[in-house]
Design a protein around this motif. Sequence first.
Motif, PDB file in Angstrom:
ATOM      1  N   ARG A 151     -27.784  -4.825 -44.129  1.00  0.00           N
ATOM      2  CA  ARG A 151     -27.936  -4.794 -42.681  1.00  0.00           C
ATOM      3  C   ARG A 151     -29.398  -4.563 -42.339  1.00  0.00           C
ATOM      4  O   ARG A 151     -30.099  -3.835 -43.042  1.00  0.00           O
ATOM      5  CB  ARG A 151     -27.074  -3.677 -42.088  1.00  0.00           C
ATOM      6  CG  ARG A 151     -26.963  -3.697 -40.559  1.00  0.00           C
ATOM      7  CD  ARG A 151     -26.239  -2.461 -40.065  1.00  0.00           C
ATOM      8  NE  ARG A 151     -24.936  -2.311 -40.694  1.00  0.00           N
ATOM      9  CZ  ARG A 151     -24.192  -1.223 -40.576  1.00  0.00           C
ATOM     10  NH1 ARG A 151     -24.634  -0.175 -39.899  1.00  0.00           N
ATOM     11  NH2 ARG A 151     -23.011  -1.165 -41.180  1.00  0.00           N
ATOM     12  N   SER A 160     -15.094  -4.796 -39.406  1.00  0.00           N
ATOM     13  CA  SER A 160     -15.445  -3.657 -40.246  1.00  0.00           C
ATOM     14  C   SER A 160     -14.729  -3.745 -41.588  1.00  0.00           C
ATOM     15  O   SER A 160     -13.594  -4.226 -41.681  1.00  0.00           O
ATOM     16  CB  SER A 160     -15.073  -2.351 -39.545  1.00  0.00           C
ATOM     17  OG  SER A 160     -13.674  -2.275 -39.349  1.00  0.00           O
ATOM     18  N   THR A 161     -15.404  -3.259 -42.625  1.00  0.00           N
ATOM     19  CA  THR A 161     -14.845  -3.218 -43.981  1.00  0.00           C
ATOM     20  C   THR A 161     -15.103  -1.839 -44.571  1.00  0.00           C
ATOM     21  O   THR A 161     -15.692  -0.967 -43.923  1.00  0.00           O
ATOM     22  CB  THR A 161     -15.472  -4.306 -44.869  1.00  0.00           C
ATOM     23  OG1 THR A 161     -16.892  -4.094 -44.928  1.00  0.00           O
ATOM     24  CG2 THR A 161     -15.208  -5.692 -44.305  1.00  0.00           C
ATOM     25  N   ALA A 162     -14.672  -1.624 -45.801  1.00  0.00           N
ATOM     26  CA  ALA A 162     -14.850  -0.327 -46.450  1.00  0.00           C
ATOM     27  C   ALA A 162     -16.338  -0.026 -46.646  1.00  0.00           C
ATOM     28  O   ALA A 162     -17.153  -0.922 -46.893  1.00  0.00           O
ATOM     29  CB  ALA A 162     -14.134  -0.319 -47.796  1.00  0.00           C
ATOM     30  N   GLY A 163     -16.718   1.274 -46.538  1.00  0.00           N
ATOM     31  CA  GLY A 163     -18.096   1.683 -46.690  1.00  0.00           C
ATOM     32  C   GLY A 163     -18.587   1.544 -48.128  1.00  0.00           C
ATOM     33  O   GLY A 163     -17.812   1.639 -49.083  1.00  0.00           O
ATOM     34  N   GLU A 213     -26.611   6.621 -49.205  1.00  0.00           N
ATOM     35  CA  GLU A 213     -25.665   7.087 -48.203  1.00  0.00           C
ATOM     36  C   GLU A 213     -24.545   6.061 -48.073  1.00  0.00           C
ATOM     37  O   GLU A 213     -24.741   4.880 -48.334  1.00  0.00           O
ATOM     38  CB  GLU A 213     -26.353   7.271 -46.840  1.00  0.00           C
ATOM     39  CG  GLU A 213     -27.519   8.250 -46.859  1.00  0.00           C
ATOM     40  CD  GLU A 213     -28.167   8.336 -45.488  1.00  0.00           C
ATOM     41  OE1 GLU A 213     -27.494   8.011 -44.486  1.00  0.00           O
ATOM     42  OE2 GLU A 213     -29.364   8.697 -45.430  1.00  0.00           O
ATOM     43  N   ILE A 214     -23.378   6.554 -47.655  1.00  0.00           N
ATOM     44  CA  ILE A 214     -22.236   5.660 -47.433  1.00  0.00           C
ATOM     45  C   ILE A 214     -22.367   5.069 -46.032  1.00  0.00           C
ATOM     46  O   ILE A 214     -22.427   5.796 -45.037  1.00  0.00           O
ATOM     47  CB  ILE A 214     -20.900   6.404 -47.578  1.00  0.00           C
ATOM     48  CG1 ILE A 214     -20.781   6.983 -48.984  1.00  0.00           C
ATOM     49  CG2 ILE A 214     -19.742   5.461 -47.290  1.00  0.00           C
ATOM     50  CD1 ILE A 214     -20.781   5.951 -50.085  1.00  0.00           C
ATOM     51  N   VAL A 215     -22.436   3.767 -45.957  1.00  0.00           N
ATOM     52  CA  VAL A 215     -22.566   3.081 -44.669  1.00  0.00           C
ATOM     53  C   VAL A 215     -21.427   2.077 -44.531  1.00  0.00           C
ATOM     54  O   VAL A 215     -20.927   1.538 -45.516  1.00  0.00           O
ATOM     55  CB  VAL A 215     -23.924   2.344 -44.550  1.00  0.00           C
ATOM     56  CG1 VAL A 215     -25.063   3.327 -44.563  1.00  0.00           C
ATOM     57  CG2 VAL A 215     -24.087   1.333 -45.660  1.00  0.00           C
ATOM     58  N   ASP A 216     -21.019   1.882 -43.303  1.00  0.00           N
ATOM     59  CA  ASP A 216     -19.989   0.885 -43.004  1.00  0.00           C
ATOM     60  C   ASP A 216     -20.622  -0.497 -42.989  1.00  0.00           C
ATOM     61  O   ASP A 216     -21.579  -0.746 -42.255  1.00  0.00           O
ATOM     62  CB  ASP A 216     -19.332   1.166 -41.653  1.00  0.00           C
ATOM     63  CG  ASP A 216     -18.523   2.443 -41.690  1.00  0.00           C
ATOM     64  OD1 ASP A 216     -18.051   2.792 -42.779  1.00  0.00           O
ATOM     65  OD2 ASP A 216     -18.384   3.089 -40.636  1.00  0.00           O
ATOM     66  N   THR A 217     -20.063  -1.365 -43.791  1.00  0.00           N
ATOM     67  CA  THR A 217     -20.515  -2.754 -43.770  1.00  0.00           C
ATOM     68  C   THR A 217     -19.575  -3.583 -42.908  1.00  0.00           C
ATOM     69  O   THR A 217     -18.467  -3.170 -42.598  1.00  0.00           O
ATOM     70  CB  THR A 217     -20.562  -3.328 -45.195  1.00  0.00           C
ATOM     71  OG1 THR A 217     -19.247  -3.228 -45.770  1.00  0.00           O
ATOM     72  CG2 THR A 217     -21.549  -2.564 -46.049  1.00  0.00           C
ATOM     73  N   TRP A 258     -30.867  -1.706 -44.761  1.00  0.00           N
ATOM     74  CA  TRP A 258     -29.924  -1.058 -45.668  1.00  0.00           C
ATOM     75  C   TRP A 258     -29.770  -1.957 -46.894  1.00  0.00           C
ATOM     76  O   TRP A 258     -29.389  -3.123 -46.770  1.00  0.00           O
ATOM     77  CB  TRP A 258     -28.584  -0.835 -44.983  1.00  0.00           C
ATOM     78  CG  TRP A 258     -28.588   0.266 -43.967  1.00  0.00           C
ATOM     79  CD1 TRP A 258     -28.717   0.145 -42.622  1.00  0.00           C
ATOM     80  CD2 TRP A 258     -28.454   1.669 -44.236  1.00  0.00           C
ATOM     81  NE1 TRP A 258     -28.684   1.369 -42.017  1.00  0.00           N
ATOM     82  CE2 TRP A 258     -28.515   2.331 -42.987  1.00  0.00           C
ATOM     83  CE3 TRP A 258     -28.300   2.427 -45.392  1.00  0.00           C
ATOM     84  CZ2 TRP A 258     -28.419   3.718 -42.878  1.00  0.00           C
ATOM     85  CZ3 TRP A 258     -28.203   3.802 -45.279  1.00  0.00           C
ATOM     86  CH2 TRP A 258     -28.261   4.440 -44.046  1.00  0.00           C
TER      87      TRP A 258
END
Length: 440
Positions: free
Chosen positions: A396, A354-357, A78-82, A403
């Motif tokens: 995370r 926040s950075t790109a997912g 899944e795409i998650v925000d890092t 994650w």
Amino acid sequence: MRLIPILTALAVTAFLVLAVLQRDALFRFAQENHLALVMGTPEDEGAETEADPAPVEEAPAAPAPQGVRVVARTSQAEIVDTAVILRGQTEAAREVSAKAETSGLVISEPLRKGTFVTAGQLLCELDPGTRGAALDEALARLEEAEARVPGIEAGVPEAEARLQEALARVEEAEINARAANALKRDGFATETRVAATLAAVRSAEAAVSAARAGLETAKSGLKGAQAQIRSAEAAVAVARKEIDRLQVKAPFAGLLETDVAELGTLMQPGALCATILQLDPIKLVAYVPETEVARVELGAMAGAELAEGSRVTGEVTFLSRSADPTTRTFRVEITAANSELKIRDGQTAEIAISTAGVPAHLLPASVLTLNDEGALGIRSVTPENTAQFLPVSLLRDTREGVWLGGLPDKVEVITLGQEYVETGVKVIPTYEEAASEIGQ
């Protein structure tokens, strides 16, 4: 009487020798039978079912599959925000020490620290002393210099008229001289008359020189008067500026961090009147390591949790282009609203930018293991039903699990038994979804 201890020692010695010499055989036996002890074998399940009273002819048993039994799970990325996690502190948007620019006694009532002041509000007022008289004197000199100008300006046209008159006399004397020379050639004028006309020309030319000198003098006098006016105007400006310096005002709205100078205090140039902090907006300051600086961008959203538990959000407004020479880190500033002034200067903050997912898998922490080189990863089931070690990066840690990044989009993760297999070992996977359906 000592027979039993001797027999016990011999048994232990024999077991240790067997364990050392047959280590590989024992390890394979444990790999093949550890899940049978936990989950039970199909033969055990058949033994637990109720016996059929009627005899049934049994079919010939199929050969048992070879491999280590494991429990696996199919995981989809899944795409998650890092986020870049940093530890920093809060800083006032602006901090200024308002200081005196001239000397004098404080004649204003002091304001106490913690007071909110507006931009331009009076902080310290000094005794004017004789500064008012100095301003009056400068104004008087200015008026005097301005009064001299009209008379000097009138002298300039007069000097110009005298010059024109002298030039006309020169022209007249030259005409008379030419006429006398003509008459002399015809025998009608004497040498004396010619000499007299030449003397008249010389005299007229001298008068022209004097007239020109008088014009230059008049112009110089006018310039001198204008210079005196400018000097007087400068003196007036200095006197007025000195009076303006008697009042120390707040350069912007903020809170007083110190008490204002007490009434009757003798202030000297550079003496502190008060310190003002601007806390709205507030800055969150941290230092990004060079391994993470490429992930931080201007305008990125960020959040912070302060030491007492309160939270604040803002955006990145500054990222240093020069690293600290000692720590090799880069300063980053986040601007956040603080309208209620609850956030103070210098509070410790846990900051997340926040950075790109990125694609990641949410898995229980128990699936993590180490390979022989000490790398962190998981063991998965390949299409050939063999175990494979896959290195991961921990993105995370949450209550639901961890994650993990660095894995394929779809992976068969071994969740039970990963510690008993190595890369290339044959496995017999039992998937968690299938096991749950059987239980239902």
